[in-house]
Design a protein around this motif. Sequence first.
Motif, PDB file in Angstrom:
ATOM      1  N   PRO A 171       0.822  -1.229   0.000  1.00  0.00           N
ATOM      2  CA  PRO A 171       0.000   0.000   0.000  1.00  0.00           C
ATOM      3  C   PRO A 171       0.846   1.264   0.000  1.00  0.00           C
ATOM      4  N   GLY A 172       0.189   2.390  -0.285  1.00  0.00           N
ATOM      5  CA  GLY A 172       0.774   3.705  -0.095  1.00  0.00           C
ATOM      6  C   GLY A 172       2.111   3.932  -0.760  1.00  0.00           C
ATOM      7  N   ASN A 173       3.017   4.511   0.015  1.00  0.00           N
ATOM      8  CA  ASN A 173       4.311   4.904  -0.523  1.00  0.00           C
ATOM      9  C   ASN A 173       5.192   3.736  -0.954  1.00  0.00           C
ATOM     10  N   TRP A 174       4.916   2.542  -0.448  1.00  0.00           N
ATOM     11  CA  TRP A 174       5.811   1.422  -0.743  1.00  0.00           C
ATOM     12  C   TRP A 174       5.403   0.640  -1.983  1.00  0.00           C
ATOM     13  N   LYS A 175       4.231   0.923  -2.519  1.00  0.00           N
ATOM     14  CA  LYS A 175       3.808   0.254  -3.740  1.00  0.00           C
ATOM     15  C   LYS A 175       4.714   0.661  -4.899  1.00  0.00           C
ATOM     16  N   SER A 176       5.117  -0.292  -5.728  1.00  0.00           N
ATOM     17  CA  SER A 176       6.015   0.004  -6.854  1.00  0.00           C
ATOM     18  C   SER A 176       5.358   1.007  -7.797  1.00  0.00           C
ATOM     19  N   ILE A 177       6.206   1.718  -8.547  1.00  0.00           N
ATOM     20  CA  ILE A 177       5.710   2.816  -9.367  1.00  0.00           C
ATOM     21  C   ILE A 177       6.386   2.809 -10.729  1.00  0.00           C
ATOM     22  N   ASP A 178       5.648   3.191 -11.752  1.00  0.00           N
ATOM     23  CA  ASP A 178       6.186   3.221 -13.107  1.00  0.00           C
ATOM     24  C   ASP A 178       7.179   4.365 -13.252  1.00  0.00           C
ATOM     25  N   ALA A 179       8.340   4.069 -13.822  1.00  0.00           N
ATOM     26  CA  ALA A 179       9.382   5.084 -13.998  1.00  0.00           C
ATOM     27  C   ALA A 179       8.887   6.253 -14.842  1.00  0.00           C
ATOM     28  N   ARG A 180       8.022   5.975 -15.784  1.00  0.00           N
ATOM     29  CA  ARG A 180       7.485   7.048 -16.628  1.00  0.00           C
ATOM     30  C   ARG A 180       6.685   8.053 -15.797  1.00  0.00           C
ATOM     31  N   ASP A 181       5.961   7.567 -14.792  1.00  0.00           N
ATOM     32  CA  ASP A 181       5.198   8.466 -13.923  1.00  0.00           C
ATOM     33  C   ASP A 181       6.130   9.403 -13.165  1.00  0.00           C
ATOM     34  N   VAL A 182       7.259   8.868 -12.716  1.00  0.00           N
ATOM     35  CA  VAL A 182       8.231   9.685 -11.991  1.00  0.00           C
ATOM     36  C   VAL A 182       8.760  10.792 -12.906  1.00  0.00           C
ATOM     37  N   ALA A 183       9.126  10.425 -14.126  1.00  0.00           N
ATOM     38  CA  ALA A 183       9.638  11.405 -15.093  1.00  0.00           C
ATOM     39  C   ALA A 183       8.584  12.463 -15.396  1.00  0.00           C
ATOM     40  N   GLU A 184       7.348  12.040 -15.571  1.00  0.00           N
ATOM     41  CA  GLU A 184       6.261  12.971 -15.908  1.00  0.00           C
ATOM     42  C   GLU A 184       6.055  13.998 -14.802  1.00  0.00           C
ATOM     43  N   VAL A 185       6.091  13.541 -13.556  1.00  0.00           N
ATOM     44  CA  VAL A 185       5.892  14.444 -12.422  1.00  0.00           C
ATOM     45  C   VAL A 185       7.067  15.406 -12.278  1.00  0.00           C
ATOM     46  N   MET A 186       8.268  14.931 -12.510  1.00  0.00           N
ATOM     47  CA  MET A 186       9.432  15.823 -12.448  1.00  0.00           C
ATOM     48  C   MET A 186       9.313  16.945 -13.478  1.00  0.00           C
ATOM     49  N   LEU A 187       8.884  16.599 -14.687  1.00  0.00           N
ATOM     50  CA  LEU A 187       8.739  17.619 -15.723  1.00  0.00           C
ATOM     51  C   LEU A 187       7.638  18.607 -15.360  1.00  0.00           C
ATOM     52  N   LYS A 188       6.514  18.103 -14.859  1.00  0.00           N
ATOM     53  CA  LYS A 188       5.421  18.985 -14.450  1.00  0.00           C
ATOM     54  C   LYS A 188       5.883  19.959 -13.380  1.00  0.00           C
ATOM     55  N   GLU A 189       6.608  19.460 -12.393  1.00  0.00           N
ATOM     56  CA  GLU A 189       7.091  20.300 -11.302  1.00  0.00           C
ATOM     57  C   GLU A 189       8.067  21.354 -11.816  1.00  0.00           C
ATOM     58  N   ALA A 190       8.910  20.971 -12.758  1.00  0.00           N
ATOM     59  CA  ALA A 190       9.916  21.888 -13.285  1.00  0.00           C
ATOM     60  C   ALA A 190       9.284  23.054 -14.031  1.00  0.00           C
ATOM     61  N   LEU A 191       8.184  22.787 -14.717  1.00  0.00           N
ATOM     62  CA  LEU A 191       7.579  23.804 -15.577  1.00  0.00           C
ATOM     63  C   LEU A 191       6.390  24.514 -14.936  1.00  0.00           C
ATOM     64  N   THR A 192       6.142  24.220 -13.656  1.00  0.00           N
ATOM     65  CA  THR A 192       5.035  24.842 -12.932  1.00  0.00           C
ATOM     66  C   THR A 192       5.586  25.803 -11.891  1.00  0.00           C
ATOM     67  N   ALA A 193       4.994  26.966 -11.788  1.00  0.00           N
ATOM     68  CA  ALA A 193       5.404  27.930 -10.764  1.00  0.00           C
ATOM     69  C   ALA A 193       4.945  27.418  -9.402  1.00  0.00           C
ATOM     70  N   SER A 194       5.916  27.139  -8.544  1.00  0.00           N
ATOM     71  CA  SER A 194       5.628  26.639  -7.201  1.00  0.00           C
ATOM     72  C   SER A 194       6.380  27.479  -6.187  1.00  0.00           C
ATOM     73  N   PRO A 195       5.980  27.403  -4.917  1.00  0.00           N
ATOM     74  CA  PRO A 195       6.671  28.184  -3.889  1.00  0.00           C
ATOM     75  C   PRO A 195       8.151  27.796  -3.789  1.00  0.00           C
ATOM     76  N   ALA A 196       8.969  28.746  -3.390  1.00  0.00           N
ATOM     77  CA  ALA A 196      10.391  28.474  -3.197  1.00  0.00           C
ATOM     78  C   ALA A 196      10.590  27.541  -2.011  1.00  0.00           C
ATOM     79  N   GLY A 197      11.763  26.931  -1.951  1.00  0.00           N
ATOM     80  CA  GLY A 197      12.093  26.052  -0.842  1.00  0.00           C
ATOM     81  C   GLY A 197      12.222  24.606  -1.266  1.00  0.00           C
TER      82      GLY A 197
END
Length: 214
Positions: A171-197
């Motif tokens: 369950p939760g955080n320990w469930k395996s995850i597709d590498a493509r999902d990780v890459a997709e989220v990294m790109l979204k975060e990089a191109l989205t204005a988010s708070p500093a820190g």
Amino acid sequence: MSQVLITGATGLVGGHLLRMLIQERKVNYIAAPTRRPLWDIDGVFNPHDPQLTDALAQVQDPVDIVFCCLGTTKREAGSKEAFIHADYTLVVDTALTGKRLGAKHMLVVSSMGANAHSPFFYNKVKGKMEEALIAQKWERLTIVRPSMLLGDREKHRFSESLFAPMFKLLPGNWKSIDARDVAEVMLKEALTASPAGVNVIPSAKIREMAQGEV
């Protein structure tokens, strides 16, 4: 428009991310230093050297975003020292190169369980790597902590082949995850204005973000 530096582009997450970056209209420059040459790609600067630090030194153009997708295992690396070099030293070198080139946002693949005080060697090194990047005082630092990664690797990892069926059921955080999902989220975060820190994204949240639930 963004100019990016990426290390780990020959790996599981990094390979997906590089292909996404190539297709992303908001990105107009990609530097992808590697230890072995990439396939011929228009618009990608690919200095390569068996010593990744030497390849990084060849990147001179300014960047504003740095992605680090480097990661191995002690078994793959061959020794504790080689693992530390790959998962700590080269990650820090990537970050320092980005700083030198003017980057404001660093995104890095870490691991669930990363903890500088962990009794487990792998988790301890990952935790110390995170601490080193935090100490660099990035304007924005995004740390993604996936669980066991799913996807087709060039070299199969014995432990992943052995434990993957079990991790799919966790369950939760320990469930395996597709590498493509990780890459997709990294790109979204990089191109989205988010708070500093510092923003730490655990595996369950990566999955939710990739599925559009966040």
